[in-house]
Design a protein around this motif. Sequence first.
Motif, PDB file in Angstrom:
ATOM      1  N   MET A  67       0.872  -1.188   0.118  1.00  0.00           N
ATOM      2  CA  MET A  67      -0.010  -0.136   0.091  1.00  0.00           C
ATOM      3  C   MET A  67       0.864   1.196   0.005  1.00  0.00           C
ATOM      4  SD  MET A  67      -3.610   0.498   2.256  1.00  0.00           S
ATOM      5  CE  MET A  67      -3.920  -1.324   2.605  1.00  0.00           C
ATOM      6  N   SER A  68       0.705   2.343  -0.681  1.00  0.00           N
ATOM      7  CA  SER A  68       1.172   3.561  -0.827  1.00  0.00           C
ATOM      8  C   SER A  68       0.357   4.617  -0.370  1.00  0.00           C
ATOM      9  CB  SER A  68       1.811   3.773  -2.458  1.00  0.00           C
ATOM     10  OG  SER A  68       2.619   2.715  -2.659  1.00  0.00           O
ATOM     11  N   THR A  69       0.925   5.614   0.109  1.00  0.00           N
ATOM     12  CA  THR A  69      -0.004   6.811   0.405  1.00  0.00           C
ATOM     13  C   THR A  69       0.722   7.924   0.028  1.00  0.00           C
ATOM     14  OG1 THR A  69      -0.599   5.947   2.715  1.00  0.00           O
ATOM     15  CG2 THR A  69      -0.969   8.157   2.544  1.00  0.00           C
ATOM     16  N   PHE A  70      -0.219   8.825  -0.581  1.00  0.00           N
ATOM     17  CA  PHE A  70       0.326  10.056  -1.370  1.00  0.00           C
ATOM     18  C   PHE A  70      -0.545  11.363  -0.699  1.00  0.00           C
ATOM     19  CE2 PHE A  70       1.034   6.526  -4.035  1.00  0.00           C
ATOM     20  CZ  PHE A  70       2.149   6.935  -4.719  1.00  0.00           C
ATOM     21  N   ASP A  71       0.216  12.453  -0.561  1.00  0.00           N
ATOM     22  CA  ASP A  71      -0.458  13.554  -0.060  1.00  0.00           C
ATOM     23  C   ASP A  71      -0.826  14.602  -0.827  1.00  0.00           C
ATOM     24  OD1 ASP A  71       0.340  12.839   2.496  1.00  0.00           O
ATOM     25  OD2 ASP A  71       2.394  13.691   2.441  1.00  0.00           O
ATOM     26  N   PHE A  72      -2.017  15.117  -0.767  1.00  0.00           N
ATOM     27  CA  PHE A  72      -2.376  15.985  -1.482  1.00  0.00           C
ATOM     28  C   PHE A  72      -1.375  17.478  -1.483  1.00  0.00           C
ATOM     29  CE2 PHE A  72      -6.628  13.863  -1.106  1.00  0.00           C
ATOM     30  CZ  PHE A  72      -7.279  14.356  -2.160  1.00  0.00           C
ATOM     31  N   ARG A  73      -1.446  18.090  -2.627  1.00  0.00           N
ATOM     32  CA  ARG A  73      -0.600  19.356  -2.766  1.00  0.00           C
ATOM     33  C   ARG A  73      -1.311  20.339  -2.227  1.00  0.00           C
ATOM     34  NH1 ARG A  73       3.453  20.743  -7.564  1.00  0.00           N
ATOM     35  NH2 ARG A  73       3.803  18.770  -7.064  1.00  0.00           N
ATOM     36  N   TYR A  74      -1.029  21.235  -1.283  1.00  0.00           N
ATOM     37  CA  TYR A  74      -1.719  22.562  -1.021  1.00  0.00           C
ATOM     38  C   TYR A  74      -0.859  23.798  -1.084  1.00  0.00           C
ATOM     39  CZ  TYR A  74      -4.921  19.508   1.829  1.00  0.00           C
ATOM     40  OH  TYR A  74      -5.838  18.521   2.177  1.00  0.00           O
ATOM     41  N   ASP A  75      -1.503  24.809  -1.811  1.00  0.00           N
ATOM     42  CA  ASP A  75      -0.839  26.169  -1.601  1.00  0.00           C
ATOM     43  C   ASP A  75      -0.934  26.512  -0.381  1.00  0.00           C
ATOM     44  OD1 ASP A  75      -0.710  26.053  -4.489  1.00  0.00           O
ATOM     45  OD2 ASP A  75      -2.390  27.287  -4.783  1.00  0.00           O
ATOM     46  N   ARG A  76       0.080  27.338   0.014  1.00  0.00           N
ATOM     47  CA  ARG A  76       0.347  27.576   1.622  1.00  0.00           C
ATOM     48  C   ARG A  76      -1.034  28.345   2.251  1.00  0.00           C
ATOM     49  NH1 ARG A  76       5.616  30.898   3.609  1.00  0.00           N
ATOM     50  NH2 ARG A  76       5.708  30.857   1.185  1.00  0.00           N
ATOM     51  N   TRP A  77      -1.521  29.343   1.335  1.00  0.00           N
ATOM     52  CA  TRP A  77      -2.541  30.032   1.877  1.00  0.00           C
ATOM     53  C   TRP A  77      -3.848  29.071   1.860  1.00  0.00           C
ATOM     54  CZ3 TRP A  77      -6.815  30.105  -1.094  1.00  0.00           C
ATOM     55  CH2 TRP A  77      -6.618  30.011  -2.723  1.00  0.00           C
ATOM     56  N   CYS A  78      -3.995  28.039   0.869  1.00  0.00           N
ATOM     57  CA  CYS A  78      -5.233  27.346   0.928  1.00  0.00           C
ATOM     58  C   CYS A  78      -5.192  26.167   1.790  1.00  0.00           C
ATOM     59  CB  CYS A  78      -5.272  26.628  -0.481  1.00  0.00           C
ATOM     60  SG  CYS A  78      -6.749  25.700  -0.983  1.00  0.00           S
ATOM     61  N   GLY A  79      -4.026  25.752   2.106  1.00  0.00           N
ATOM     62  CA  GLY A  79      -3.947  24.582   3.347  1.00  0.00           C
ATOM     63  C   GLY A  79      -4.356  25.278   4.549  1.00  0.00           C
ATOM     64  N   TRP A  80      -4.198  26.454   5.022  1.00  0.00           N
ATOM     65  CA  TRP A  80      -4.615  27.108   6.230  1.00  0.00           C
ATOM     66  C   TRP A  80      -6.476  27.171   6.107  1.00  0.00           C
ATOM     67  CZ3 TRP A  80      -2.478  27.324  10.861  1.00  0.00           C
ATOM     68  CH2 TRP A  80      -0.950  27.357  10.495  1.00  0.00           C
ATOM     69  N   ILE A  81      -6.765  27.623   5.033  1.00  0.00           N
ATOM     70  CA  ILE A  81      -8.399  27.725   4.719  1.00  0.00           C
ATOM     71  C   ILE A  81      -8.953  26.447   4.760  1.00  0.00           C
ATOM     72  CG2 ILE A  81     -10.288  28.744   3.191  1.00  0.00           C
ATOM     73  CD1 ILE A  81      -8.200  30.645   2.412  1.00  0.00           C
ATOM     74  N   LEU A  82      -8.393  25.573   4.030  1.00  0.00           N
ATOM     75  CA  LEU A  82      -9.093  24.105   3.940  1.00  0.00           C
ATOM     76  C   LEU A  82      -9.047  23.533   5.247  1.00  0.00           C
ATOM     77  CD1 LEU A  82      -8.078  22.941   0.583  1.00  0.00           C
ATOM     78  CD2 LEU A  82     -10.537  23.526   1.286  1.00  0.00           C
ATOM     79  N   ALA A  83      -8.041  23.645   6.099  1.00  0.00           N
ATOM     80  CA  ALA A  83      -7.951  23.138   7.506  1.00  0.00           C
ATOM     81  C   ALA A  83      -9.231  23.712   8.328  1.00  0.00           C
ATOM     82  CB  ALA A  83      -6.460  23.642   8.041  1.00  0.00           C
ATOM     83  N   LEU A  84      -9.408  25.018   8.394  1.00  0.00           N
ATOM     84  CA  LEU A  84     -10.449  25.362   9.053  1.00  0.00           C
ATOM     85  C   LEU A  84     -11.877  24.969   8.685  1.00  0.00           C
ATOM     86  CD1 LEU A  84      -9.552  29.256   8.666  1.00  0.00           C
ATOM     87  CD2 LEU A  84      -9.442  27.873  10.665  1.00  0.00           C
ATOM     88  N   PHE A  85     -12.016  24.488   7.416  1.00  0.00           N
ATOM     89  CA  PHE A  85     -13.073  23.778   7.016  1.00  0.00           C
ATOM     90  C   PHE A  85     -13.079  22.262   7.167  1.00  0.00           C
ATOM     91  CE2 PHE A  85     -13.457  27.685   5.078  1.00  0.00           C
ATOM     92  CZ  PHE A  85     -14.738  28.261   5.633  1.00  0.00           C
ATOM     93  N   GLY A  86     -12.059  21.528   7.911  1.00  0.00           N
ATOM     94  CA  GLY A  86     -12.097  19.946   7.998  1.00  0.00           C
ATOM     95  C   GLY A  86     -11.252  19.329   6.998  1.00  0.00           C
TER      96      GLY A  86
END
Length: 131
Positions: A1-20
Amino acid sequence: MSTFDFRYDRWCGWILALFGSGRRFSRVVVGPAEIGVRLGIAFRGTIDRSAIRTARDWDGRVFGWGAHGWGGRWLVNGSSSGIVVLDIDPTGRARVLGFPVKLRELALSLEDPDGFCAALGLTRRTATADG
């Protein structure tokens, strides 16, 4: 099994984190028979590997970040780059904010799009290779 991370723009990562839907609760897991995709509470789906027909580069503009789409075409992203599009047949299923949706095309922004395609055993087609 292999796990891959989503790519986040710096500002977008914070905003999406606020929305779970930040990095902590988001990933793509390639298993022997299926792929699991989760973008926090926004998107969750499982796709049979045998249903994935092609992988290709995204060649359009990106006007939003998160999980959005319609008519079986879904973009699940935290960035405008590193996007791989999977063509799926037969149609898969997922949930967006808990609501069921169909998947015939799924675009994912990934930190390692080449590694993801290699884990699937697919060669990613580029926009220039398509003609």
